[in-house]
Scaffold this motif. Structure first.
Motif, PDB file in Angstrom:
ATOM      1  N   MET A 178      40.245  -7.293  52.034  1.00 14.41           N
ATOM      2  CA  MET A 178      40.955  -7.875  51.152  1.00 14.41           C
ATOM      3  C   MET A 178      42.223  -7.159  50.362  1.00 14.41           C
ATOM      4  SD  MET A 178      38.992  -9.122  47.301  1.00 14.41           S
ATOM      5  CE  MET A 178      37.487  -9.998  48.645  1.00 14.41           C
ATOM      6  N   PRO A 179      43.250  -8.003  50.117  1.00 17.35           N
ATOM      7  CA  PRO A 179      44.409  -7.642  49.501  1.00 17.35           C
ATOM      8  C   PRO A 179      44.068  -6.806  47.984  1.00 17.35           C
ATOM      9  CG  PRO A 179      44.743  -9.693  50.190  1.00 17.35           C
ATOM     10  CD  PRO A 179      43.363  -9.435  50.431  1.00 17.35           C
ATOM     11  N   ILE A 180      44.885  -5.361  47.969  1.00 14.35           N
ATOM     12  CA  ILE A 180      44.869  -4.876  46.828  1.00 14.35           C
ATOM     13  C   ILE A 180      46.228  -4.507  46.253  1.00 14.35           C
ATOM     14  CG2 ILE A 180      44.779  -2.580  48.100  1.00 14.35           C
ATOM     15  CD1 ILE A 180      42.774  -1.424  46.072  1.00 14.35           C
ATOM     16  N   ILE A 181      46.268  -4.536  44.898  1.00 22.07           N
ATOM     17  CA  ILE A 181      47.470  -4.512  44.062  1.00 22.07           C
ATOM     18  C   ILE A 181      47.700  -2.850  44.142  1.00 22.07           C
ATOM     19  CG2 ILE A 181      48.600  -4.686  41.889  1.00 22.07           C
ATOM     20  CD1 ILE A 181      46.948  -6.706  41.269  1.00 22.07           C
ATOM     21  N   THR A 182      49.060  -2.555  44.750  1.00 22.75           N
ATOM     22  CA  THR A 182      49.317  -1.057  44.799  1.00 22.75           C
ATOM     23  C   THR A 182      50.330  -0.480  43.820  1.00 22.75           C
ATOM     24  OG1 THR A 182      50.887  -1.885  46.636  1.00 22.75           O
ATOM     25  CG2 THR A 182      48.666  -0.849  47.509  1.00 22.75           C
TER      26      THR A 182
ATOM     27  N   TYR B  84      52.914  -5.682  44.327  1.00 22.80           N
ATOM     28  CA  TYR B  84      52.874  -5.305  45.674  1.00 22.80           C
ATOM     29  C   TYR B  84      51.584  -5.126  45.971  1.00 22.80           C
ATOM     30  CZ  TYR B  84      58.009  -4.046  45.068  1.00 22.80           C
ATOM     31  OH  TYR B  84      59.381  -4.239  44.863  1.00 22.80           O
ATOM     32  N   LEU B  85      51.255  -5.839  47.336  1.00 20.86           N
ATOM     33  CA  LEU B  85      49.859  -5.572  47.582  1.00 20.86           C
ATOM     34  C   LEU B  85      49.928  -5.121  49.093  1.00 20.86           C
ATOM     35  CD1 LEU B  85      48.824  -9.440  47.114  1.00 20.86           C
ATOM     36  CD2 LEU B  85      48.407  -7.506  45.779  1.00 20.86           C
ATOM     37  N   ASP B  86      48.808  -4.383  49.288  1.00 22.40           N
ATOM     38  CA  ASP B  86      48.292  -3.890  50.664  1.00 22.40           C
ATOM     39  C   ASP B  86      47.221  -4.561  51.272  1.00 22.40           C
ATOM     40  OD1 ASP B  86      47.732  -2.549  52.697  1.00 22.40           O
ATOM     41  OD2 ASP B  86      47.668  -0.647  52.095  1.00 22.40           O
ATOM     42  N   LYS B  87      47.476  -5.419  52.229  1.00 24.46           N
ATOM     43  CA  LYS B  87      46.612  -6.343  53.097  1.00 24.46           C
ATOM     44  C   LYS B  87      45.924  -5.543  54.304  1.00 24.46           C
ATOM     45  CE  LYS B  87      48.895 -10.584  51.605  1.00 24.46           C
ATOM     46  NZ  LYS B  87      49.711 -11.748  51.967  1.00 24.46           N
TER      47      LYS B  87
END
Length: 270
Positions: free
Chosen positions: A1-5, A20-23
């Motif tokens: 699940m995408p997480i806000i980085t 910005y997200l890390d998928k």
């Protein structure tokens, strides 16, 4: 699940934030939101978002940007519902979203057609001195209902209408000083009608304004017009010349009585 980085402030607009997200394949830019959306959606570093949530946030931000534009549009002066709706349409905001924005503006007391109409009437009567008929037409064109127009026009009582009409007539009258009394009344009436005053107010204003238009002014006017007529028919002689001059002056609004008086004056001078 995408997480806000990462969350960073936009350089060109300090009230917007880049998310910005890390998928699962490293950090990448995802979208930008306003501060309102950022707080409302509780977007903080480390929070996980579903694809459905991301799409909803993006849609909400689009709506929020349109709302900010509407607020800016309203910041210059009061607007009617129709004006704001047309503005949003020009900004390519969809009908459903535009309706939501209008409701939001109403809830914040930033959009009220009745208040707008009353303020509009006060402005037009005090600054532009327009008559009620033109003001009503302009309100109608701005999408105001007849019921609201009728209520708003209470801001413009007949006494003020007459005062504005008389002031306008007094200023305009000087441009008709070479005209016959009858012509002055006719042109003055037409002028006031074009400014949007009712026929009853026009009649009163014209009568009041013409009170000082005495016989001396009428005689002065016919002297100017008569001089022009004499030159115009200078090639004619005798009875024909006199009749053509009479007809010319009569068509310009002078009574036969004043024409005959002027002709006698001409004979005495000769």
């Amino acid at each position: 699940m995408p997480i806000i980085t990462k969350i960073s402030v936009a350089k060109r607009n300090k009230g917007r934030f880049h998310i910005y997200l890390d998928k699962g394949e490293g950090e990448e830019y995802a979208f930008t939101v306003s501060e309102d959306v950022l707080v409302k959606r509780q977007l903080i570093k480390g929070r996980k978002l579903t694809e459905k949530e991301i799409e909803a946030i993006r849609e909400e931000d689009v709506l929020d940007k349109a709302f900010q534009k509407a607020l800016n549009f309203l910041s210059y002066r009061m607007r009617s519902k129709k004006e704001v709706l047309q503005y949003l349409k020009d900004q390519e905001v969809q009908q459903e979203e535009a309706s939501q924005l209008l409701d939001r503006l109403k809830d914040l007391n930033l959009l009220d057609d009745q208040m707008f109409a009353a303020a509009f009437v006060r402005t037009k009567k005090n600054t532009q001195k327009k008559g009620p008929l033109i003001i009503e037409q302009e309100l109608y064109e701005k999408g105001i209902s007849q019921r609201m127009i009728d209520k708003a026009m209470e801001e413009y009582p007949v006494e003020e209408q007459l005062n504005n009409a008389m002031n306008a007539a007094s200023k305009k009258l000087s441009s008709y000083k070479s005209e016959a009394h009858r012509q002055k009344k006719q042109k003055l009436g037409q002028f006031l009608m074009q400014r949007g005053f009712t026929s009853s107010v026009v009649q009163q204003a014209v009568e009041e304004s013409m009170k000082d238009n005495d016989d001396n002014l009428e005689l002065e006017a016919i002297r100017k017009q008569g001089t022009k007529a004499v030159k115009k028919f200078s090639k004619l002689e005798g009875w024909e010349r006199e009749q053509r001059i009479k007809q010319h002056l009569y068509q310009r609004g002078f009574s036969m009585e004043i024409i005959e008086e002027w002709l006698r004056e001409q004979e005495e001078e000769e």
